[in-house]
Design a protein around this motif. Structure first.
Motif, PDB file in Angstrom:
ATOM      1  N   ILE A 244       0.966  -1.102   0.232  1.00 47.99           N
ATOM      2  CA  ILE A 244       0.070  -0.044   0.014  1.00 47.99           C
ATOM      3  C   ILE A 244       0.949   1.285   0.052  1.00 47.99           C
ATOM      4  CG2 ILE A 244      -1.976  -0.947   1.023  1.00 47.99           C
ATOM      5  CD1 ILE A 244      -1.137   0.194   3.926  1.00 47.99           C
ATOM      6  N   MET A 245       0.276   2.237  -0.362  1.00 49.74           N
ATOM      7  CA  MET A 245       1.131   3.688  -0.147  1.00 49.74           C
ATOM      8  C   MET A 245       1.379   3.955   1.356  1.00 49.74           C
ATOM      9  SD  MET A 245       1.500   4.258  -3.602  1.00 49.74           S
ATOM     10  CE  MET A 245       1.912   6.043  -3.322  1.00 49.74           C
ATOM     11  N   ASN A 246       2.483   4.649   1.359  1.00 46.23           N
ATOM     12  CA  ASN A 246       2.635   5.104   2.845  1.00 46.23           C
ATOM     13  C   ASN A 246       2.022   6.423   2.996  1.00 46.23           C
ATOM     14  OD1 ASN A 246       3.804   6.172   4.930  1.00 46.23           O
ATOM     15  ND2 ASN A 246       6.016   5.415   4.467  1.00 46.23           N
ATOM     16  N   PRO A 247       1.107   6.401   3.801  1.00 45.00           N
ATOM     17  CA  PRO A 247       0.316   7.704   3.968  1.00 45.00           C
ATOM     18  C   PRO A 247       0.799   8.742   4.605  1.00 45.00           C
ATOM     19  CG  PRO A 247      -0.087   5.941   5.803  1.00 45.00           C
ATOM     20  CD  PRO A 247       0.694   5.443   5.082  1.00 45.00           C
ATOM     21  N   GLN A 248       2.453   8.602   4.935  1.00 49.65           N
ATOM     22  CA  GLN A 248       3.032   9.914   5.317  1.00 49.65           C
ATOM     23  C   GLN A 248       3.297  10.687   4.036  1.00 49.65           C
ATOM     24  OE1 GLN A 248       6.533   8.018   6.769  1.00 49.65           O
ATOM     25  NE2 GLN A 248       5.800   7.808   8.814  1.00 49.65           N
ATOM     26  N   ILE A 249       2.930  10.342   2.809  1.00 46.48           N
ATOM     27  CA  ILE A 249       3.105  11.114   1.848  1.00 46.48           C
ATOM     28  C   ILE A 249       2.497  12.334   1.876  1.00 46.48           C
ATOM     29  CG2 ILE A 249       2.620  11.358  -0.724  1.00 46.48           C
ATOM     30  CD1 ILE A 249       3.431   8.642  -1.060  1.00 46.48           C
TER      31      ILE A 249
END
Ligand code: FES
Length: 680
Positions: A244-249
């Protein structure tokens, strides 16, 4: 006096003489043969299956008679009827030795089995997990002996499995009494053995024989994406892989912007920690669902990550990593319990191992690459490049290994590119430009046809042509250079200079048009002068990092280059070399290693001894700090040219002739650009 029978185990070749009546499992244990057992010889787990061979074995100097093992017994019969034993198999704990015998231990009966390799490039993994299952019979409580259930379990483990000491997690302790009673005092426990210690920790228990398996997660926690493999801790098999994408982006695209977010916003680091832990729980639940397993059977997780991700995962403010001397809170491997990281989606007593960091800028992901690629045992000098938002580089052989990281930024991932996008269906991933006609053709992810193949429009209709991803932009820029549309300084020529209207004016510069679907309301995909600059900056940072390591090593060339990372698996080595991303070597000496960091995480998950090994290797790696090294800037500037201003690229020149063009007219005139002789 007649001798005891000779027992020879294959494939290990271990042999010894044992009295008639010795169980095969006992003989195997005494010889140190790798034969599994969960039930401790009670005939219920079937892990101890062996295959005796009969006949003449000149190689071993024995003849094996058909009565070399005891007769098939009632336990084997019962097991065979219930579950079925493969033809020719016996249970090693039931069959006893009656005469000379050759016994094969099939791979599935070996604890330290080798995990089958999927691709030739991935290194094999030998199973030696930290968490294992033990079936144990515990004495019932007694009015006259007032000991606790846990104490009697400890005693049973010592007597039946020679486990000297046991610690337990509170969450498991709360379940223990009911599990013992439900199992009629026969239970299976999962014990985790810490590195360099004889201490075992009770991490899960089940009534009776647990046959549902135990699992672990190998997680590559990147700045942009989080990728996980769900592995069977007994067989090593990958049961599911997901990302999954790292939500820290949302707090910043690259590492430094996340560090600045933490610096500028009170509580910012904690926010980012919460975001990534949330995502990890989602990922763990999703991957368990995908594999169809109960997430409470996930008893371990191993993480590899860069230092900023490492600190944010642990809930440590990364502020020190944003300024010299870039001190880590700890560079050693970290072992802790899942709840300490807020990992609530897996077993409450699950253990977490985070690989060691090499330095403030070179993380556990690079350590994992070193583990997967075994840089420190290489006979030739190898440069390993793991390209992500930050490139991590390792240079070394068996004598010495150096490491650094280089701030390439996200351009190689398709970010900061005008028509850039992440690698997803519809993204252009391959580009070719005809050097004569200057016409492009391309391939998009999700469609096997090239854009000029008949049927492309129909075949790509589902995905469309939506943008250009990292591998696509690299190929596009390199192909432009090869077709004479781009000069060594990185200038795109005008239509007059290049002879193609596809080099369209755009402000004071030019852009090369690859695909224009604006008439149908689609996108216009072109490589602009700004895109070229972004790629030049990224590739210069990468090359300068490699050069810095070569300076430190005192060499002008390397023997081979390994491109790691998901990105490394997709980019064409020829195009990477044309761009001058990596030092010049023969093209066949550049290989892709797939996701080496993820593979390293998997090795550490499946093999506890490797965790100690990597900790040792990391201590021996020399760190080179690019941020404070004055020569980095020098190398960076020289590397701006395509492929390079000063360094020779003889292997490249021999393989790919590059037109010697210059489009710098000094005044912007359209047709004063000159073509020079082609370099052979
Ligand atoms: Fe469990 Fe033989 S050791 S069945």
């Amino acid at each position: 006096m007649s001798q005891d029978p000779l027992v020879i185990f294959t494939p290990s070749g271990k042999r010894g003489r044992f009295p008639v009546g010795t169980p095969v499992l006992t003989a195997a244990r005494q010889l140190g043969v790798d034969l599994d057992s969960v039930c401790g010889g009670r005939g219920i787990c079937s892990k101890c299956q062996v295959a005796p061979s009969y006949g003449d074995f000149a190689k071993h100097g024995v003849t094996v008679q058909h009565d070399a093992l005891s007769d098939w017994n009632a336990v084997e019969e019962r097991y065979d009827q219930k579950r079925g034993l493969k033809e020719g198999r016996r249970l090693g704990c039931q069959a006893t030795i009656q005469g000379d015998v050759v016994i094969d231990v099939p791979p599935e009966s070996q604890v330290h089995r080798q995990v089958v390799r999927k691709a030739a490039s991935t290194r094999p993994i030998v199973m030696d997990p930290a968490t294992r299952l033990y079936f144990v019979e515990v004495q019932e409580p007694d009015m006259h002996e007032p000991t606790g259930d846990l104490e009697r379990l400890k005693r049973a483990l010592k007597a039946q499995w020679d486990i000297p000491s046991l610690s337990t997690d509170f969450s498991t302790l709360t379940q223990l009494q009911s599990i013992l009673r439900k199992g009629g005092w026969k239970i299976t426990v999962a014990l985790h053995k810490a590195n360099n210690s004889s201490d075992h920790r009770l991490v899960a228990a089940w009534p009776g024989l647990h046959e549902g398996g135990i699992f672990g997660l190998a997680i590559d926690l990147g700045s942009t994406t989080i990728a996980a493999h769900l592995c069977d801790l007994v067989t090593g098999e990958v049961r599911a892989s997901s990302g999954i994408m790292n939500p820290q982006i949302r707090f910043g695209e690259d590492l430094m912007s996340r560090v600045s977010y933490a610096m500028m916003n009170p509580g910012g680091a904690a926010e980012m920690t919460a975001a990534v832990r949330d995502a990890l729980n989602t990922l763990a639940s999703e991957i368990a669902a995908e594999a169809g397993i109960d997430p409470s059977l996930i008893l371990e997780a191993v993480f590899v990550c860069n230092p900023v991700m490492h600190h944010l995962l642990l809930g440590i403010d990364p502020v020190e990593l944003g300024q010299a001397p870039f001190a880590l809170a700890t560079s050693d491997a970290v072992d802790l319990a899942a709840p300490e990281l807020g990992l609530s989606a897996i077993a409450p007593a699950a253990r977490v191992h985070i690989l060691p960091c090499i330095a403030g800028h070179v993380g556990a992901d690079a350590a994992a690459v070193a583990l997967a690629e075994e840089t420190d045992t290489s006979d030739d000098l190898v440069l390993i490049v793991d390209v992500g938002t930050n490139a991590e580089l390792l240079l070394g052989d068996k004598t010495r290994v150096l490491a650094c990281s280089s701030p390439t930024g996200p351009a190689f991932e398709g970010a900061q590119i005008s028509a850039g996008q992440r690698a997803a269906p519809g993204a252009i991933e391959r580009v070719e430009i005809d050097p004569a006609t200057k016409e492009p053709r391309f391939k998009v992810i999700g469609c096997d046809l090239w854009s000029d193949d008949p049927g492309f429009a129909e075949a790509s209709a589902a995905t469309g042509v939506t943008g250009i991803c990292g591998s696509g932009i690299i190929e596009a820029v390199a192909e432009m250079r090869m077709a004479g549309l781009l000069d060594p300084s990185g200038l795109i020529g005008s239509p007059a200079q290049t002879g193609t209207p596809r080099c369209m004016p755009e402000g004071r510069t030019h852009a090369y048009l690859i695909h224009d679907a604006t008439a149908e309301g689609g996108p216009r995909i072109a490589v602009t002068q700004g895109d070229i600059r972004a790629i030049q900056l990224a590739k210069s940072a990468l090359y300068a990092g490699a050069r810095l390591l070569m300076d430190e090593m005192g060499v002008e060339t390397v023997d081979r280059v390994v491109l790691a990372g998901a990105f490394g698996a997709h980019i064409s080595t020829k195009h990477a070399m044309v761009l001058g991303m990596i030092p010049d070597v023969a093209l066949d000496k550049v290989t892709g290693a797939g996701n080496a960091a993820g593979h390293g995480a998997r090795i550490a998950l499946c093999n506890a001894a490797k965790r100690a090994e990597i900790q040792d290797t990391v201590r021996r790696i020399t760190k080179v700090e690019t941020a404070i090294e004055p020569r980095f800037q020098e190398h960076f500037v020289a590397a701006n040219a395509i492929p390079h201003a000063t360094d020779p690229f003889p292997h490249l020149a021999a393989a790919v002739p590059l037109p010697d063009v210059s489009f710098n007219t000094g005044g912007g005139g359209e047709d004063t650009g000159r073509r020079r002789r082609r370099r052979a």
